[in-house]
Scaffold this motif. Structure first.
Motif, short mmCIF file in Angstrom:
data_model
loop_
_atom_site.label_atom_id
_atom_site.label_comp_id
_atom_site.label_asym_id
_atom_site.label_seq_id
_atom_site.Cartn_x
_atom_site.Cartn_y
_atom_site.Cartn_z
N LEU A 48 4.73 -46.19 59.24
CA LEU A 48 4.28 -47.01 58.12
C LEU A 48 5.17 -48.24 57.98
O LEU A 48 4.65 -49.36 57.81
N LEU A 49 6.49 -48.04 58.09
CA LEU A 49 7.41 -49.18 57.98
C LEU A 49 7.20 -50.17 59.13
O LEU A 49 7.23 -51.39 58.91
N GLU A 50 6.97 -49.65 60.34
CA GLU A 50 6.70 -50.53 61.48
C GLU A 50 5.43 -51.35 61.24
O GLU A 50 5.39 -52.54 61.52
N SER A 51 4.41 -50.70 60.70
CA SER A 51 3.14 -51.37 60.41
C SER A 51 3.35 -52.46 59.36
O SER A 51 2.85 -53.58 59.50
N GLN A 52 4.11 -52.11 58.30
CA GLN A 52 4.39 -53.10 57.24
C GLN A 52 5.20 -54.26 57.80
O GLN A 52 4.95 -55.42 57.45
N LYS A 53 6.15 -53.96 58.68
CA LYS A 53 6.98 -54.99 59.30
C LYS A 53 6.10 -55.95 60.10
O LYS A 53 6.23 -57.17 60.00
N GLU A 54 5.17 -55.39 60.89
CA GLU A 54 4.26 -56.22 61.68
C GLU A 54 3.40 -57.10 60.77
O GLU A 54 3.19 -58.28 61.06
N GLU A 55 2.90 -56.51 59.67
CA GLU A 55 2.08 -57.29 58.74
C GLU A 55 2.88 -58.45 58.15
O GLU A 55 2.37 -59.57 58.04
N ILE A 56 4.13 -58.18 57.78
CA ILE A 56 4.98 -59.23 57.20
C ILE A 56 5.25 -60.33 58.24
O ILE A 56 5.13 -61.52 57.93
N ILE A 57 5.57 -59.90 59.46
CA ILE A 57 5.85 -60.88 60.53
C ILE A 57 4.60 -61.73 60.78
O ILE A 57 4.67 -62.97 60.86
N ASN A 58 3.44 -61.07 60.90
CA ASN A 58 2.20 -61.82 61.14
C ASN A 58 1.88 -62.76 59.99
O ASN A 58 1.42 -63.90 60.21
N LYS A 92 4.10 -64.17 57.97
CA LYS A 92 5.05 -65.29 58.05
C LYS A 92 4.65 -66.26 59.16
O LYS A 92 4.74 -67.48 59.00
N ILE A 93 4.20 -65.72 60.29
CA ILE A 93 3.74 -66.58 61.39
C ILE A 93 2.54 -67.40 60.93
O ILE A 93 2.47 -68.61 61.17
N GLN A 94 1.59 -66.75 60.24
CA GLN A 94 0.40 -67.44 59.74
C GLN A 94 0.80 -68.54 58.76
O GLN A 94 0.29 -69.66 58.84
N GLN A 95 1.75 -68.22 57.86
CA GLN A 95 2.23 -69.23 56.90
C GLN A 95 2.85 -70.41 57.64
O GLN A 95 2.61 -71.56 57.30
N GLY A 96 3.66 -70.08 58.64
CA GLY A 96 4.32 -71.14 59.42
C GLY A 96 3.30 -72.03 60.13
O GLY A 96 3.45 -73.26 60.15
N LEU A 97 2.25 -71.40 60.69
CA LEU A 97 1.20 -72.18 61.36
C LEU A 97 0.47 -73.08 60.38
O LEU A 97 0.19 -74.25 60.67
N GLU A 98 0.15 -72.53 59.20
CA GLU A 98 -0.55 -73.32 58.18
C GLU A 98 0.31 -74.50 57.75
O GLU A 98 -0.18 -75.62 57.59
N GLU A 99 1.60 -74.25 57.53
CA GLU A 99 2.51 -75.34 57.13
C GLU A 99 2.64 -76.37 58.24
O GLU A 99 2.69 -77.58 57.97
N ALA A 100 2.68 -75.88 59.49
CA ALA A 100 2.77 -76.81 60.62
C ALA A 100 1.50 -77.67 60.69
O ALA A 100 1.58 -78.89 60.93
N GLN A 101 0.33 -77.05 60.45
CA GLN A 101 -0.92 -77.80 60.47
C GLN A 101 -0.93 -78.85 59.36
O GLN A 101 -1.36 -79.98 59.55
N LYS A 102 -0.45 -78.47 58.16
CA LYS A 102 -0.38 -79.42 57.05
C LYS A 102 0.54 -80.58 57.41
O LYS A 102 0.25 -81.74 57.11
N SER A 103 1.66 -80.24 58.07
CA SER A 103 2.62 -81.28 58.47
C SER A 103 1.99 -82.22 59.48
O SER A 103 2.17 -83.44 59.41
N VAL A 104 1.23 -81.65 60.42
CA VAL A 104 0.57 -82.49 61.43
C VAL A 104 -0.42 -83.43 60.75
O VAL A 104 -0.47 -84.63 61.05
N VAL A 105 -1.20 -82.90 59.79
CA VAL A 105 -2.16 -83.74 59.06
C VAL A 105 -1.40 -84.81 58.27
O VAL A 105 -1.79 -85.99 58.27
#
Length: 122
Positions: free
Chosen positions: A77-87, A89-102
């Protein structure tokens, strides 16, 4: 007649000796059986103690296995939660990077427009 009685008396004495000897042998056998029974009772009691200890150890092992299974489930369960958090954060980073590019693209446009406006004024 007396000889006959003496003879029967001797036979009875001999029979009594034989019976006494046989009784003695049977008493010895009985004592041996009693000793054997005592030994077997003792071994049976010891075996019962061992069986009880084995049963106790089996219960302890089952509990330990159940605890291990529970901990493994928690770990998964902790591994699954860790993966969800990492994913996430990656999604947030991608969205912020896209906003920065725009934003950079818009700023480049503005800069280009300002540059053209400045050049046309001069």
């Amino acid at each position: 007649y007396k000889n006959q009685l003496d003879k029967e008396h001797e036979e009875h004495i001999e029979e009594n000796r034989s019976n006494t000897s046989r009784i003695s042998e049977l008493e010895q056998e009985l004592e041996q059986f009693h000793n054997l029974k005592t030994k077997m009772d003792s071994e049976l009691q010891e075996a019962a103690l061992h069986a009880s200890r084995v049963a106790q150890l089996e219960l302890e092992l089952e509990k330990a296995n159940n605890d291990l299974d529970h901990r493994n489930q928690q770990l998964q369960l902790l591994e699954s939660q860790k993966e969800e958090i990492i994913n996430s954060k990656i999604q947030q980073g991608l969205e912020e990077a896209q906003k920065s590019v725009v934003l950079v693209s818009e700023l480049q446009k503005e800069l280009e427009e300002s540059k053209q406006s400045f050049e046309s004024q001069n």
